[in-house]
Motif scaffolding. Structure first.
Motif, PDB file in Angstrom:
ATOM      1  N   SER A  71       0.811  -1.217   0.000  1.00 40.74           N
ATOM      2  CA  SER A  71       0.000   0.000   0.000  1.00 40.74           C
ATOM      3  C   SER A  71       0.848   1.273   0.000  1.00 40.74           C
ATOM      4  CB  SER A  71      -0.914   0.022   1.239  1.00 40.74           C
ATOM      5  OG  SER A  71      -0.159   0.273   2.415  1.00 40.74           O
ATOM      6  N   PRO A  72       0.265   2.365  -0.524  1.00 40.46           N
ATOM      7  CA  PRO A  72       0.950   3.662  -0.460  1.00 40.46           C
ATOM      8  C   PRO A  72       1.172   4.121   0.987  1.00 40.46           C
ATOM      9  CG  PRO A  72      -0.979   3.778  -1.908  1.00 40.46           C
ATOM     10  CD  PRO A  72      -0.987   2.431  -1.261  1.00 40.46           C
ATOM     11  N   GLU A  73       0.237   3.779   1.870  1.00 41.78           N
ATOM     12  CA  GLU A  73       0.371   4.170   3.280  1.00 41.78           C
ATOM     13  C   GLU A  73       1.616   3.530   3.892  1.00 41.78           C
ATOM     14  OE1 GLU A  73      -4.004   4.203   2.240  1.00 41.78           O
ATOM     15  OE2 GLU A  73      -2.414   2.709   2.053  1.00 41.78           O
ATOM     16  N   TYR A  74       1.795   2.222   3.655  1.00 45.48           N
ATOM     17  CA  TYR A  74       2.982   1.580   4.217  1.00 45.48           C
ATOM     18  C   TYR A  74       4.235   1.988   3.451  1.00 45.48           C
ATOM     19  CZ  TYR A  74       6.142  -1.566   6.481  1.00 45.48           C
ATOM     20  OH  TYR A  74       7.209  -2.054   7.185  1.00 45.48           O
ATOM     21  N   GLY A  75       4.084   2.321   2.180  1.00 47.74           N
ATOM     22  CA  GLY A  75       5.222   2.821   1.407  1.00 47.74           C
ATOM     23  C   GLY A  75       5.811   4.075   2.029  1.00 47.74           C
ATOM     24  N   LYS A  76       4.950   4.930   2.559  1.00 51.16           N
ATOM     25  CA  LYS A  76       5.411   6.145   3.241  1.00 51.16           C
ATOM     26  C   LYS A  76       6.219   5.772   4.491  1.00 51.16           C
ATOM     27  CE  LYS A  76       3.602  10.692   4.198  1.00 51.16           C
ATOM     28  NZ  LYS A  76       2.423  11.545   4.157  1.00 51.16           N
ATOM     29  N   ALA A  77       5.746   4.771   5.221  1.00 48.20           N
ATOM     30  CA  ALA A  77       6.463   4.301   6.411  1.00 48.20           C
ATOM     31  C   ALA A  77       7.806   3.687   6.010  1.00 48.20           C
ATOM     32  CB  ALA A  77       5.618   3.286   7.167  1.00 48.20           C
ATOM     33  N   ARG A  78       7.783   2.874   4.966  1.00 45.39           N
ATOM     34  CA  ARG A  78       9.011   2.226   4.491  1.00 45.39           C
ATOM     35  C   ARG A  78      10.064   3.278   4.127  1.00 45.39           C
ATOM     36  NH1 ARG A  78       6.848  -1.048   0.968  1.00 45.39           N
ATOM     37  NH2 ARG A  78       6.960  -2.934   2.206  1.00 45.39           N
ATOM     38  N   ALA A  79       9.639   4.349   3.449  1.00 45.17           N
ATOM     39  CA  ALA A  79      10.572   5.424   3.083  1.00 45.17           C
ATOM     40  C   ALA A  79      11.144   6.096   4.326  1.00 45.17           C
ATOM     41  CB  ALA A  79       9.867   6.442   2.194  1.00 45.17           C
ATOM     42  N   ALA A  80      10.321   6.284   5.353  1.00 50.64           N
ATOM     43  CA  ALA A  80      10.784   6.908   6.602  1.00 50.64           C
ATOM     44  C   ALA A  80      11.771   6.008   7.344  1.00 50.64           C
ATOM     45  CB  ALA A  80       9.589   7.224   7.506  1.00 50.64           C
ATOM     46  N   ARG A  81      11.698   4.708   7.086  1.00 51.48           N
ATOM     47  CA  ARG A  81      12.568   3.747   7.766  1.00 51.48           C
ATOM     48  C   ARG A  81      13.956   3.664   7.147  1.00 51.48           C
ATOM     49  NH1 ARG A  81      10.141  -1.318   6.723  1.00 51.48           N
ATOM     50  NH2 ARG A  81      11.758  -1.703   5.203  1.00 51.48           N
ATOM     51  N   GLN A  82      14.133   4.134   5.910  1.00 48.19           N
ATOM     52  CA  GLN A  82      15.427   4.062   5.225  1.00 48.19           C
ATOM     53  C   GLN A  82      16.534   4.645   6.095  1.00 48.19           C
ATOM     54  OE1 GLN A  82      16.278   2.689   2.239  1.00 48.19           O
ATOM     55  NE2 GLN A  82      14.194   1.903   2.059  1.00 48.19           N
ATOM     56  N   GLY A  83      17.547   3.841   6.387  1.00 50.34           N
ATOM     57  CA  GLY A  83      18.665   4.288   7.196  1.00 50.34           C
ATOM     58  C   GLY A  83      18.436   4.239   8.697  1.00 50.34           C
ATOM     59  N   ALA A  84      17.207   3.877   9.104  1.00 53.23           N
ATOM     60  CA  ALA A  84      16.892   3.843  10.534  1.00 53.23           C
ATOM     61  C   ALA A  84      16.781   2.427  11.076  1.00 53.23           C
ATOM     62  CB  ALA A  84      15.586   4.585  10.814  1.00 53.23           C
ATOM     63  N   ALA A  85      16.588   1.444  10.184  1.00 54.71           N
ATOM     64  CA  ALA A  85      16.396   0.078  10.651  1.00 54.71           C
ATOM     65  C   ALA A  85      16.615  -0.912   9.516  1.00 54.71           C
ATOM     66  CB  ALA A  85      14.997  -0.107  11.222  1.00 54.71           C
ATOM     67  N   ILE A  86      16.959  -2.122   9.889  1.00 55.37           N
ATOM     68  CA  ILE A  86      17.052  -3.238   8.956  1.00 55.37           C
ATOM     69  C   ILE A  86      15.868  -4.144   9.262  1.00 55.37           C
ATOM     70  CG2 ILE A  86      18.425  -5.215   8.226  1.00 55.37           C
ATOM     71  CD1 ILE A  86      20.874  -3.559   9.341  1.00 55.37           C
ATOM     72  N   MET A  87      15.051  -4.394   8.251  1.00 49.31           N
ATOM     73  CA  MET A  87      13.808  -5.144   8.433  1.00 49.31           C
ATOM     74  C   MET A  87      13.924  -6.500   7.741  1.00 49.31           C
ATOM     75  SD  MET A  87      10.524  -4.921   9.520  1.00 49.31           S
ATOM     76  CE  MET A  87      10.177  -3.177   9.620  1.00 49.31           C
ATOM     77  N   LYS A  88      13.564  -7.548   8.464  1.00 45.68           N
ATOM     78  CA  LYS A  88      13.371  -8.884   7.895  1.00 45.68           C
ATOM     79  C   LYS A  88      11.911  -9.208   8.142  1.00 45.68           C
ATOM     80  CE  LYS A  88      18.087 -10.344   8.800  1.00 45.68           C
ATOM     81  NZ  LYS A  88      18.952 -11.223   9.596  1.00 45.68           N
ATOM     82  N   MET A  89      11.152  -9.435   7.058  1.00 45.12           N
ATOM     83  CA  MET A  89       9.700  -9.536   7.210  1.00 45.12           C
ATOM     84  C   MET A  89       9.158 -10.634   6.303  1.00 45.12           C
ATOM     85  SD  MET A  89       6.978  -6.410   7.114  1.00 45.12           S
ATOM     86  CE  MET A  89       7.409  -5.783   5.524  1.00 45.12           C
ATOM     87  N   ILE A  90       8.195 -11.375   6.835  1.00 46.25           N
ATOM     88  CA  ILE A  90       7.506 -12.399   6.055  1.00 46.25           C
ATOM     89  C   ILE A  90       6.002 -12.238   6.239  1.00 46.25           C
ATOM     90  CG2 ILE A  90       9.403 -14.071   6.241  1.00 46.25           C
ATOM     91  CD1 ILE A  90       7.628 -15.597   8.305  1.00 46.25           C
ATOM     92  N   VAL A  91       5.254 -12.813   5.302  1.00 49.59           N
ATOM     93  CA  VAL A  91       3.802 -12.933   5.468  1.00 49.59           C
ATOM     94  C   VAL A  91       3.514 -14.433   5.493  1.00 49.59           C
ATOM     95  CG1 VAL A  91       3.350 -12.738   2.980  1.00 49.59           C
ATOM     96  CG2 VAL A  91       1.531 -12.242   4.612  1.00 49.59           C
ATOM     97  N   VAL A  92       2.629 -14.835   6.396  1.00 46.14           N
ATOM     98  CA  VAL A  92       2.316 -16.247   6.550  1.00 46.14           C
ATOM     99  C   VAL A  92       0.817 -16.410   6.720  1.00 46.14           C
ATOM    100  CG1 VAL A  92       2.748 -16.230   9.044  1.00 46.14           C
ATOM    101  CG2 VAL A  92       2.932 -18.375   7.789  1.00 46.14           C
ATOM    102  N   GLU A  93       0.285 -17.474   6.149  1.00 48.47           N
ATOM    103  CA  GLU A  93      -1.137 -17.760   6.290  1.00 48.47           C
ATOM    104  C   GLU A  93      -1.382 -18.405   7.639  1.00 48.47           C
ATOM    105  OE1 GLU A  93      -4.096 -19.098   2.952  1.00 48.47           O
ATOM    106  OE2 GLU A  93      -3.013 -20.840   3.724  1.00 48.47           O
ATOM    107  N   GLY A  94      -2.406 -17.922   8.326  1.00 46.08           N
ATOM    108  CA  GLY A  94      -2.749 -18.462   9.638  1.00 46.08           C
ATOM    109  C   GLY A  94      -3.974 -19.349   9.567  1.00 46.08           C
ATOM    110  N   VAL A  95      -4.469 -19.699  10.730  1.00 46.01           N
ATOM    111  CA  VAL A  95      -5.658 -20.549  10.814  1.00 46.01           C
ATOM    112  C   VAL A  95      -6.803 -19.775  11.435  1.00 46.01           C
ATOM    113  CG1 VAL A  95      -4.421 -22.709  10.885  1.00 46.01           C
ATOM    114  CG2 VAL A  95      -4.866 -21.514  13.002  1.00 46.01           C
TER     115      VAL A  95
END
Length: 95
Positions: A71-95
């Motif tokens: 989403s564009p909303e999270y894209g804005k957050a991602r841009a703000a994170r540049q240089g501030a954090a290293i992110m390792k992220m996954i999406v997983v299906e739950g039950v």
């Protein structure tokens, strides 16, 4: 089935990371994310994993979780994170 985003974050600039938290919180709210874990105490029970800052978000579906990430909303957050954090992220299906 629910979708979960699970992230392990290494914060490298705590001051700048506050901007990311502000924008990511707004994106989570806009996309109906349920915050299950956001930081807090973690203890390894097995293996050699050394998580730092864990985040677990629950969405109504796997597709909704992926839509949040794209989403564009999270894209804005991602841009703000540049240089501030290293992110390792996954999406997983739950039950």
């Amino acid at each position: 089935m629910s979708g979960y985003i699970i992230a392990n974050v290494t914060v490298t600039d705590p001051v700048q990371y506050e901007d990311y938290k502000k924008w990511s919180s707004a994106a989570m709210q806009a996309h109906g994310a349920e915050v299950c874990v956001r930081g807090g105490k973690a203890e390894v029970l097995e293996g050699d994993w050394q998580p730092e800052r864990l985040v677990v978000l629950k969405f109504p579906t796997f597709e909704a979780a992926k839509a949040f990430d794209a989403s564009p909303e999270y894209g804005k957050a991602r841009a703000a994170r540049q240089g501030a954090a290293i992110m390792k992220m996954i999406v997983v299906e739950g039950v």
